[in-house]
Design a protein around this motif. Structure first.
Motif, PDB file in Angstrom:
ATOM      1  N   GLU A 146       0.781  -1.212   0.095  1.00 46.73           N
ATOM      2  CA  GLU A 146       0.065   0.059  -0.028  1.00 46.73           C
ATOM      3  C   GLU A 146       0.936   1.236  -0.073  1.00 46.73           C
ATOM      4  O   GLU A 146       1.746   1.249   0.767  1.00 46.73           O
ATOM      5  N   TYR A 147       0.418   2.261  -0.620  1.00 49.72           N
ATOM      6  CA  TYR A 147       1.129   3.645  -0.846  1.00 49.72           C
ATOM      7  C   TYR A 147      -0.044   4.793  -0.551  1.00 49.72           C
ATOM      8  O   TYR A 147      -1.211   4.348  -0.715  1.00 49.72           O
ATOM      9  N   TYR A 148       0.501   5.883  -0.119  1.00 49.08           N
ATOM     10  CA  TYR A 148      -0.446   6.930   0.156  1.00 49.08           C
ATOM     11  C   TYR A 148       0.200   8.208  -0.551  1.00 49.08           C
ATOM     12  O   TYR A 148       1.486   8.297  -0.330  1.00 49.08           O
ATOM     13  N   ASN A 149      -0.419   9.144  -0.893  1.00 49.18           N
ATOM     14  CA  ASN A 149      -0.166  10.398  -1.750  1.00 49.18           C
ATOM     15  C   ASN A 149      -0.757  11.389  -0.739  1.00 49.18           C
ATOM     16  O   ASN A 149      -2.114  11.776  -0.889  1.00 49.18           O
ATOM     17  N   ALA A 150      -0.133  12.236  -0.176  1.00 43.32           N
ATOM     18  CA  ALA A 150      -0.833  13.171   0.861  1.00 43.32           C
ATOM     19  C   ALA A 150      -1.270  14.389   0.140  1.00 43.32           C
ATOM     20  O   ALA A 150      -2.298  14.901   0.500  1.00 43.32           O
ATOM     21  N   ASP A 168      -4.605  12.778  -1.048  1.00 43.24           N
ATOM     22  CA  ASP A 168      -5.262  12.369  -0.122  1.00 43.24           C
ATOM     23  C   ASP A 168      -6.065  10.876  -0.552  1.00 43.24           C
ATOM     24  O   ASP A 168      -6.933  10.552  -0.312  1.00 43.24           O
ATOM     25  N   HIS A 169      -5.115  10.216  -1.314  1.00 40.65           N
ATOM     26  CA  HIS A 169      -5.306   9.024  -1.890  1.00 40.65           C
ATOM     27  C   HIS A 169      -4.549   7.870  -1.465  1.00 40.65           C
ATOM     28  O   HIS A 169      -3.180   7.928  -1.019  1.00 40.65           O
ATOM     29  N   PHE A 170      -4.977   6.555  -1.520  1.00 41.15           N
ATOM     30  CA  PHE A 170      -4.371   5.189  -1.389  1.00 41.15           C
ATOM     31  C   PHE A 170      -4.235   4.583  -2.608  1.00 41.15           C
ATOM     32  O   PHE A 170      -5.246   4.659  -3.540  1.00 41.15           O
ATOM     33  N   PHE A 171      -3.299   3.796  -2.859  1.00 39.83           N
ATOM     34  CA  PHE A 171      -3.037   2.964  -4.023  1.00 39.83           C
ATOM     35  C   PHE A 171      -2.382   1.345  -3.455  1.00 39.83           C
ATOM     36  O   PHE A 171      -1.372   1.659  -2.520  1.00 39.83           O
ATOM     37  N   VAL A 172      -2.811   0.324  -4.308  1.00 38.72           N
ATOM     38  CA  VAL A 172      -1.964  -0.960  -3.791  1.00 38.72           C
ATOM     39  C   VAL A 172      -1.653  -1.412  -5.125  1.00 38.72           C
ATOM     40  O   VAL A 172      -2.293  -1.436  -6.019  1.00 38.72           O
ATOM     41  N   GLY A 207       5.404  12.025  -4.957  1.00 40.06           N
ATOM     42  CA  GLY A 207       4.220  12.231  -3.971  1.00 40.06           C
ATOM     43  C   GLY A 207       3.756  11.026  -3.190  1.00 40.06           C
ATOM     44  O   GLY A 207       3.085  11.097  -2.241  1.00 40.06           O
ATOM     45  N   TRP A 208       4.123   9.702  -3.637  1.00 41.45           N
ATOM     46  CA  TRP A 208       3.621   8.522  -3.219  1.00 41.45           C
ATOM     47  C   TRP A 208       4.858   7.722  -2.188  1.00 41.45           C
ATOM     48  O   TRP A 208       5.903   7.902  -2.426  1.00 41.45           O
ATOM     49  N   ALA A 209       4.279   7.359  -1.047  1.00 45.24           N
ATOM     50  CA  ALA A 209       4.890   6.902   0.035  1.00 45.24           C
ATOM     51  C   ALA A 209       4.442   5.510   0.560  1.00 45.24           C
ATOM     52  O   ALA A 209       3.071   5.489   0.688  1.00 45.24           O
ATOM     53  N   ARG A 210       5.318   4.425   0.725  1.00 44.14           N
ATOM     54  CA  ARG A 210       4.683   3.262   1.254  1.00 44.14           C
ATOM     55  C   ARG A 210       4.202   3.646   2.679  1.00 44.14           C
ATOM     56  O   ARG A 210       4.744   4.439   3.468  1.00 44.14           O
ATOM     57  N   THR A 211       2.971   3.008   3.135  1.00 50.37           N
ATOM     58  CA  THR A 211       2.405   3.315   4.260  1.00 50.37           C
ATOM     59  C   THR A 211       2.881   2.338   5.279  1.00 50.37           C
ATOM     60  O   THR A 211       2.801   2.368   6.721  1.00 50.37           O
TER      61      THR A 211
END
Length: 159
Positions: free
Chosen positions: A5-9, A12-16, A33-37
């Protein structure tokens, strides 16, 4: 295989994803902009008895700039059908019928087959549509408390 899972602050979205190309692009910063959660869940890389393919759709920027996944083949087909007829689904891209494989929970009761864990699908209910997929009950509860809607089967609403 592991679905990361990743998050882009900024969004304010998640992606897997479990795909090496996606993970490399996100981890390397080629998609900024994406970082691992730190969240992830297990899935199968290939077809096997009792496993269903998980389809993946890209939702265009006008509708959320996001992705939608489902292990229910009828739900995948319904979204695919809507891309051809429903203006609300204009621009959706059917990226793959099998991003990974998983066991679908019982539709009536949401019970997962033995040896599997629940994964919850939570929707942000916003114009910039985004879903979060998690196997972590604490994450599920936090998302529900934050206004997300659970989508799935049975009393626990398992996807």
């Amino acid at each position: 295989m592991t679905v990361v899972e990743y998050y882009n602050a900024g969004l304010d979205h998640f992606f897997v994803s479990s795909l090496a190309a996606d993970i490399d692009a996100l981890d390397s910063g080629r998609l900024p902009g994406w970082a691992r959660t730190g969240q992830a869940f297990g899935a199968a890389a290939g077809a096997a008895p009792g496993l269903d393919p998980v389809c993946r759709f890209y939702i265009p920027p006008a509708r959320g700039d996001s992705h939608f996944f489902s292990a229910a083949t009828d739900e995948c087909q319904a979204v695919l059908d809507k891309t051809a007829t429903d203006p609300n689904y204009a621009g959706y891209v059917y990226e793959t019928p099998a991003a990974w494989f998983t066991a679908l929970p019982g539709r009536a009761n949401g019970t997962c087959p033995a040896g599997t864990e629940p994964v919850w699908r939570l929707w942000n209910q916003r114009a910039d549509s985004n879903h979060r997929y998690t196997a972590n009950p604490a994450v599920r509860e936090a998302m529900l408390a934050g206004g997300y809607l659970a989508e799935g089967y049975g009393p626990a609403v398992v996807a």
